[in-house]
Scaffold this active site. Structure first.
Site, PDB file in Angstrom:
ATOM      1  CE1 TYR A  57      45.694  44.044  45.796  1.00  0.00           C
ATOM      2  CE2 TYR A  57      43.442  43.707  46.566  1.00  0.00           C
ATOM      3  CZ  TYR A  57      44.375  43.732  45.539  1.00  0.00           C
ATOM      4  OH  TYR A  57      43.995  43.441  44.269  1.00  0.00           O
ATOM      5  CD  GLU A  59      48.130  47.906  44.763  1.00  0.00           C
ATOM      6  OE1 GLU A  59      48.065  49.132  44.904  1.00  0.00           O
ATOM      7  OE2 GLU A  59      47.306  47.250  44.108  1.00  0.00           O
ATOM      8  CG  ASP A 202      65.397  33.078  32.955  1.00  0.00           C
ATOM      9  OD1 ASP A 202      65.337  32.395  34.001  1.00  0.00           O
ATOM     10  OD2 ASP A 202      64.431  33.206  32.183  1.00  0.00           O
ATOM     11  CE  LYS A 231      60.949  26.361  35.138  1.00  0.00           C
ATOM     12  NZ  LYS A 231      60.760  27.834  35.179  1.00  0.00           N
ATOM     13  NE  ARG A 237      54.489  27.039  38.530  1.00  0.00           N
ATOM     14  CZ  ARG A 237      53.925  26.404  37.511  1.00  0.00           C
ATOM     15  NH1 ARG A 237      53.351  25.253  37.686  1.00  0.00           N
ATOM     16  NH2 ARG A 237      53.952  26.922  36.301  1.00  0.00           N
TER      17      ARG A 237
END
Ligand code: DSN
Length: 426
Positions: A57, A59, A202, A231, A237
């Site tokens: 973790y 954060e 984008d 892509k 991803r």
């Protein structure tokens, strides 16, 4: 490396899931993959995705975490940020977005308020769902206005200007999901400036080509740039946000965490760092050049065979093929091609008369199969196979023709293998 270790729980192997993963591996190996938003990551990226950083973790941001023990994940995140900034020539990056959709939402959250107007390319014209489409937050929380393309299939900048003057958007979005031509980011910025709007670019689809200098870069024109990393960029991803403006960078950091997301996926950030490293190598430029050449070859060959390509061609890794002449829907084409060993997706063409579940087109892309090593002659062959299957639809002997095509696609896949043999369990 094999998948073996991942699927053993004590002494009991999760055979059910393992079978699905292996089936998927086989499918990927044996299909000609033309989905324009997909790619095949390297073994190194794949290893990083499965690394122990998934357990951590973290954060917050490097040096400012809400948990102890972040020393090494900080190294990974700093590397990812430094590398992606170098890759695109920009000053600030946030590498935490879990996806492109969350990157886009974070920019909206940073720069706009619910009820503000956002102006983006319409979904039916080639835009993305998150650019103001009705069922998404971007369409529900903002007053979304859409621009489109002209009758030749090119971005209608006059319409963008007209709509901007009329609706005074807070954010103009330049970017698309199925637009194959160059985007003039400078022209978008000039329109944004004329109405006091932010410009968000984008570049999810074009990122790898931009990194290689083969497609226009929005750096210097856009206030904020969002992208996916999987892509044409060929990473895991995920999403990323770039900017040159320090004040905007601060707002974006706060919007990603704690605004939109909780703990970042540190294993994915590690994999992004690996992918950015790979994209900085000279070999990536060569890869991107091949992606472009292969895409142009595929579009040109389909045209030569008599099919219409939206806008008449492509400047990037993808094209949208208009199937109207063949009297076949995108849905049928997608299924027929899949049965013949070619994977692509049905796609609306601009001003499509058919609903999104049917469509009059398909979208095809070259990024994934170029990663497997295919060259222009191979893509010419693939275009021939696509034409053969689609033009033969509904005619006598079609099933036989599909079988022949399947043998041919298997042969192509065998010639350009995907991943080492030990990737699957015996
Ligand atoms: N769904 C992706 C695409 O196929 O273009 C974009 O998120």
């Amino acid at each position: 490396m094999s998948f073996a270790g991942y699927f053993i729980n004590g002494t009991v192997r999760d055979n059910e899931l393992f079978a699905a993963v292996n089936d998927e591996l086989r499918r990927q190996r044996d299909q000609v993959e033309l989905i324009a938003s997909e790619n095949f990551v390297s073994e190194e990226v794949l290893s990083a995705i499965g690394c122990v950083m998934t357990n951590k973790y973290a954060e917050g941001y490097p040096g400012k975490r809400y948990y102890g023990g972040c020393k090494f994940v900080d190294v990974a995140e700093k590397l990812a940020v430094e590398r992606v900034c170098r890759l695109f020539g920009c000053k600030f990056a946030n590498v935490q977005p879990h996806s492109g959709a969350q990157a886009n939402l974070s920019v909206f959250y940073a720069l706009a308020k619910p009820g503000d107007v956002i102006l983006g390319m319409g979904l039916a014209m080639g835009g993305h769902l998150t650019h103001g489409s009705a069922p998404t937050i971007s369409g529900k929380w903002f007053r979304a206005v859409n621009y489109g393309v002209d009758e030749d299939g090119f971005t209608d900048y006059d319409q963008v200007r007209r709509l901007a003057l009329e609706h005074k958007p807070k954010i103009i979005v330049a970017g698309a999901s199925s637009y194959s031509r160059k985007i003039d980011f400078g022209r978008f910025r000039e329109i944004a400036d004329s109405v006091g709007a932010f410009l968000m670019a984008d570049i999810a689809h074009y990122a790898g080509l931009i990194a290689a200098g083969l497609y226009p870069s929005p750096v210097g024109a856009a206030h904020a740039i969002t992208s996916t990393t999987h892509k044409t960029l060929r990473g895991p991803r995920g999403g990323v946000i770039l900017t040159d403006d320090e004040a905007i960078a601060k707002k974006i950091d706060g919007a990603v965490f704690p605004g939109v997301q909780g703990g970042p996926h540190m294993h994915i950030i590690a994999a992004k760092a690996v992918a950015f490293f790979e994209a900085l190598q000279p070999s990536f430029k060569e890869y991107a050049r091949n992606v472009l050449d292969n895409s142009i070859m595929m579009a040109d060959r389909l045209k030569e065979l008599g099919l219409n390509i939206v806008s008449g061609g492509t400047d990037c890794h993808m094209s949208v093929v208009d199937l109207t002449k063949l009297s076949i829907t995108g849905k049928i084409a997608e299924t027929e091609l899949e049965e013949a060993g070619i994977t692509c997706n049905k796609n609306a063409i601009p001003f499509d008369k058919l609903p999104p579940q049917q469509t009059s087109g398909i979208r095809i892309g070259s990024a994934a199969m170029t990663s497997r090593g295919l060259k222009t002659t191979d893509f010419k062959k693939i275009a021939d196979l696509i034409y053969k299957v689609l033009s033969g639809y509904g005619k006598p002997g079609h099933e036989e023709l599909k079988k022949e095509t399947r043998s041919e696609t298997l042969r192509i896949c065998g010639e350009f293998p995907l991943y080492g043999k030990d990737r699957a369990l015996p």
